[in-house]
Design an enzyme around this catalytic site. Structure first.
Site, short mmCIF file in Angstrom:
data_model
loop_
_atom_site.label_atom_id
_atom_site.label_comp_id
_atom_site.label_asym_id
_atom_site.label_seq_id
_atom_site.Cartn_x
_atom_site.Cartn_y
_atom_site.Cartn_z
CE LYS A 1 -4.81 -8.89 1.58
NZ LYS A 1 -4.87 -7.54 2.22
NE ARG A 41 -11.52 -8.78 1.91
CZ ARG A 41 -10.50 -8.47 1.12
NH1 ARG A 41 -9.97 -9.32 0.30
NH2 ARG A 41 -10.01 -7.26 1.16
NE ARG A 45 -3.36 0.27 -2.82
CZ ARG A 45 -3.89 -0.75 -2.17
NH1 ARG A 45 -3.28 -1.91 -2.17
NH2 ARG A 45 -5.02 -0.61 -1.52
NE ARG A 76 -7.22 -1.28 -4.67
CZ ARG A 76 -6.95 -2.31 -3.89
NH1 ARG A 76 -5.86 -3.03 -4.10
NH2 ARG A 76 -7.75 -2.62 -2.91
NE ARG A 103 -10.05 -1.22 1.10
CZ ARG A 103 -8.95 -0.72 0.53
NH1 ARG A 103 -8.87 0.58 0.27
NH2 ARG A 103 -7.94 -1.51 0.24
P1 AP5 Z 1 -0.34 -3.98 -1.20
O1 AP5 Z 1 0.66 -5.04 -1.47
O2 AP5 Z 1 -1.10 -3.41 -2.33
O3 AP5 Z 1 -1.33 -4.43 -0.01
P2 AP5 Z 1 -2.55 -5.45 0.00
O4 AP5 Z 1 -2.47 -6.18 1.28
O5 AP5 Z 1 -2.57 -6.24 -1.26
O6 AP5 Z 1 -3.72 -4.42 0.08
P3 AP5 Z 1 -5.13 -4.38 -0.65
O7 AP5 Z 1 -5.64 -2.99 -0.47
O8 AP5 Z 1 -5.02 -4.92 -2.04
O9 AP5 Z 1 -5.95 -5.34 0.21
P4 AP5 Z 1 -7.47 -5.41 0.29
O10 AP5 Z 1 -7.61 -6.68 1.03
O11 AP5 Z 1 -8.14 -4.24 0.84
O12 AP5 Z 1 -7.91 -5.39 -1.24
P5 AP5 Z 1 -8.41 -6.51 -2.25
O13 AP5 Z 1 -7.92 -6.11 -3.57
O14 AP5 Z 1 -8.12 -7.85 -1.74
O15 AP5 Z 1 0.43 -2.81 -0.43
C1 AP5 Z 1 -0.21 -1.58 -0.11
C2 AP5 Z 1 0.77 -0.41 -0.34
O16 AP5 Z 1 1.84 -0.51 0.60
C3 AP5 Z 1 1.42 -0.40 -1.73
O17 AP5 Z 1 1.56 0.92 -2.16
C4 AP5 Z 1 2.77 -1.07 -1.48
O18 AP5 Z 1 3.75 -0.64 -2.41
C5 AP5 Z 1 3.09 -0.62 -0.06
N1 AP5 Z 1 3.90 -1.59 0.71
C6 AP5 Z 1 3.80 -2.94 0.70
N2 AP5 Z 1 4.69 -3.50 1.54
C7 AP5 Z 1 5.35 -2.46 2.13
C8 AP5 Z 1 6.39 -2.38 3.10
N3 AP5 Z 1 6.92 -3.47 3.66
N4 AP5 Z 1 6.83 -1.16 3.48
C9 AP5 Z 1 6.29 -0.03 2.92
N5 AP5 Z 1 5.33 -0.04 1.98
C10 AP5 Z 1 4.86 -1.23 1.59
O19 AP5 Z 1 -9.99 -6.32 -2.18
C11 AP5 Z 1 -10.62 -5.15 -2.67
C12 AP5 Z 1 -12.10 -5.26 -2.46
O20 AP5 Z 1 -12.64 -6.33 -3.25
C13 AP5 Z 1 -12.56 -5.57 -1.03
O21 AP5 Z 1 -12.66 -4.41 -0.23
C14 AP5 Z 1 -13.93 -6.22 -1.28
O22 AP5 Z 1 -14.89 -5.27 -1.58
C15 AP5 Z 1 -13.66 -7.04 -2.53
N6 AP5 Z 1 -13.19 -8.38 -2.22
C16 AP5 Z 1 -11.96 -8.91 -2.51
N7 AP5 Z 1 -11.87 -10.17 -2.06
C17 AP5 Z 1 -13.06 -10.46 -1.47
C18 AP5 Z 1 -13.55 -11.61 -0.79
N8 AP5 Z 1 -12.81 -12.71 -0.63
N9 AP5 Z 1 -14.81 -11.54 -0.29
C19 AP5 Z 1 -15.58 -10.45 -0.45
N10 AP5 Z 1 -15.15 -9.32 -1.06
C20 AP5 Z 1 -13.90 -9.33 -1.58
MG MG Z 2 -3.95 -6.45 -2.85
#
Ligand code: AP5
Ligand code: MG
Length: 189
Positions: free
Chosen positions: A14, A89, A128, A134, A146
């Site tokens: 994402k 979410r 990552r 992280r 997660r």
């Molecule tokens: P990346 O682009 O970083 O993936 P992402 O989908 O952004 O993954 P996240 O881990 O950020 O998602 P998340 O939903 O767990 O975390 P968030 O920060 O929202 O890509 C991942 C890796 O793959 C990278 O190394 C990238 O280079 C690689 N990659 C990408 N595309 C690729 C491809 N095509 N091929 C190969 N490699 C590739 O949330 C974190 C925490 O915050 C949550 O767990 C929760 O505790 C809290 N939180 C956040 N939002 C909320 C909410 N709305 N409600 C409640 N809690 C929340």
């Molecule tokens: Mg992200």
């Protein structure tokens, strides 16, 4: 004003796709994960509360993220559109977002969903973890929590948005450019 949601499991790509999309289409990127990590870094009371929850892989309370989103929307009304990443979410968050946008006489345009298997989720997060520092990428138990939270609390949003005819799913396996191409085609339609 356009409102898009980038949807998908942890590690789906994402954040990676969001960086490309906001640049190409001049959108305002709102990642609740990034906003929460900023609060943690700044050591605010909200950050202190979120820190432990995130390290365990759980979701922070709906009211907290809803407040952050409302703030982003009202303080950025001069942009071309919004790209929400990692929000909503839970069904409660999606309902709150619909209500916020209805108050502005508008609504979500589409949900852009990046679909990948749990196995690839693990691979991408492990990859990552070697590059970024992280807290929630650090151990397998947190990663498993997660993914479990995604299936239990976030996946029901698929039916929620399908019922509104706003859900569009894209194959998330392939190169970053291939996936970007698929999503771009949708936005330009
Ligand atoms: P990346 O682009 O970083 O993936 P992402 O989908 O952004 O993954 P996240 O881990 O950020 O998602 P998340 O939903 O767990 O975390 P968030 O920060 O929202 O890509 C991942 C890796 O793959 C990278 O190394 C990238 O280079 C690689 N990659 C990408 N595309 C690729 C491809 N095509 N091929 C190969 N490699 C590739 O949330 C974190 C925490 O915050 C949550 O767990 C929760 O505790 C809290 N939180 C956040 N939002 C909320 C909410 N709305 N409600 C409640 N809690 C929340
Ligand atoms: Mg992200």
């Amino acid at each position: 004003m356009k409102y898009y949601i980038l949807f998908g499991p942890p590690g789906a790509g994402k954040g990676t796709q969001a960086a490309l999309l906001v640049e190409k289409y001049n959108l305002h990127h709102v990642s609740t994960g990034d906003l929460l990590r900023k609060e943690i870094k700044a050591g605010t009371p909200l950050g202190l509360q979120a820190k432990e929850i995130i390290a365990k892989g759980d979701l922070v309370p709906d009211a907290i993220v809803e407040g952050m989103i409302k703030n982003e929307i009202v303080s950025n009304q001069d942009v071309k559109g919004f790209l929400f990443d990692g929000f909503p979410r839970t069904v409660a968050q999606a309902e709150a977002l619909d209500k916020m946008l209805a108050e502005l006489n508008t609504g979500i345009d589409s949900i852009i969903s990046i679909a990948i298997s749990d196995e690839v989720v693990h691979q991408r997060i492990h990859h990552r973890a070697m590059i970024e520092n992280r807290a929630d990428d650090a151990n397998d138990e947190t990663i498993r929590t997660r993914i479990a939270n995604y299936h239990e609390k976030t996946e029901p949003l698929i039916a929620f948005y399908k019922a509104q005819n706003k859900y569009f799913e894209f194959e998330g396996e392939g190169t970053i450019e291939e996936i970007f191409g698929r999503i771009s085609k949708h936005i330009e339609k």
